[in-house]
Scaffold this active site. Sequence first.
Site, short mmCIF file in Angstrom:
data_model
loop_
_atom_site.label_atom_id
_atom_site.label_comp_id
_atom_site.label_asym_id
_atom_site.label_seq_id
_atom_site.Cartn_x
_atom_site.Cartn_y
_atom_site.Cartn_z
N LYS A 1 4.97 -5.53 -10.79
CA LYS A 1 5.08 -6.56 -11.56
C LYS A 1 4.01 -6.54 -12.89
CE LYS A 1 8.71 -6.85 -9.08
NZ LYS A 1 8.69 -7.93 -7.98
N ARG B 1 -3.03 12.70 1.49
CA ARG B 1 -2.81 11.53 1.97
C ARG B 1 -3.79 10.35 1.77
NH1 ARG B 1 -1.72 11.61 7.12
NH2 ARG B 1 -0.24 13.41 7.03
N ASP C 1 2.68 -13.73 0.09
CA ASP C 1 3.18 -12.93 -1.24
C ASP C 1 2.65 -13.46 -2.44
OD1 ASP C 1 4.48 -11.70 -3.20
OD2 ASP C 1 6.06 -10.91 -2.01
N TYR D 1 11.31 -13.77 -1.07
CA TYR D 1 11.98 -12.71 -1.66
C TYR D 1 12.98 -12.03 -0.58
CZ TYR D 1 12.12 -7.96 -4.12
OH TYR D 1 12.35 -6.94 -4.74
#
Length: 409
Positions: free
Chosen positions: A225, A74, A200, A128
């Site tokens: 993206k 992790r 963002d 968003y």
Amino acid sequence: MGCGPGDAEGRRGCVSGEETKRPDTRLVEGGRRKEWTQGIVSPAVWRASTILFDTVEEMRAAYPPRDGRLEYGRNGTPGQWALAEALNELEPGAAGTRLFPSGVAAVSVALMAVLRPGDELLMVDSAYGPTRAFCEGLLKRYGVTTRYYDPLVGEAITELFTERTRAVFMESPGSLTFEVQDVPAICAAAKEGGILALLDNTWATPLLFPALAAGIDLSVLSCTKYIGGHSDVMMGSVTTTAEHWPGLVAAARGLGQHVSPDDAFLALRGLRTLGVRLKRHEENTLRVARWLKEQPQVAKLLHPAFAECPGHEVWARDFKGSSSLFSIVLRGGDDADRARFVEGLRHFGMGYSFGGFESLALPVDPARIRSVRKPEEQGPMVRLHIGLEDPEDLIADLAAGLAAYGVPA
Ligand SMILES: *Cc1c(COP(=O)(O)O)cnc(C)c1O
């Protein structure tokens, strides 16, 4: 996993974007530490949950976890550390970057890291959709109230501050409608009021808008993206200052956020070519958008580099360029006309996301989710992502699609 400031023993943390290297060089060299990669240019994928120790002393020395020290899956392996460091190097003023399994996870954990029950969050109305959904769902249950504000509010944001306001969240340009926010003015007002500023920055990436330098405390990317760039990986990141790094790490660890080493490999591989891809996306997009602007079926072009886009002057002042995503408002017509347009396109696929090499066209209806500033536009909207195809082929495709749409004659 993520690279942060040096630990208590003074060991070197990750490199922030402060040195004199230019962005294209950082994209190529970021995270390529020999002690992590053994000199392999593109670090191998080390899949791991369990990592074995030879002695109790060695096991104890691995704690607390930090990048560069194998401890447990992790906490990452060299590929994830290299990606986090490479992203961090792109952002001047950054102390650390943490990776998340999606952009939505990055947004949610960044908000959880800074908000407490009883706080109020100011959220931009053009955010968003899933960001809004998180605010209305889990964040509300956690005792945080969200108020939405006009993306064009600028320094007047101060009038919205109350003693409960803890953070202001921006997204510039906004999702679907592309209003460009005055991020420096909002950050200055927030700082003055002791309020945190989050952004963002998915549309611009740190290459087109260095967020921390503008006053942002925590900057979020959906790496799905442009960073990944090939429509084959989900990833998010949060980059922050030394002040907020420990809180971000605690929230991410507490919520068990981890990215797979295979996905980190793909995202790092994409990142290396981000500079050239973004430049070509911009060229192709401007070429297609200029052509669209002249078409009788196109009522409005919502692209930050064009004067008719709300906030265009702010974009011209603050951004180093533009990317590939914008919307058009069609003249007249209805949902069925719009469906004929998008379904008739041959080079544009219809699907969510953007930032991949391939062009996309998506019918969008932003008015449904806005609460403060309803879009003025009346006609049907289509969001376009312009890929790396030859723009002349894309224009021919759009010309045929608009002929099928047909409405204004
Ligand atoms: C896509 C997107 C996200 C969410 O990213 P995922 O990786 O799809 O979870 C967040 N913000 C913006 C602006 C986006 O476009």
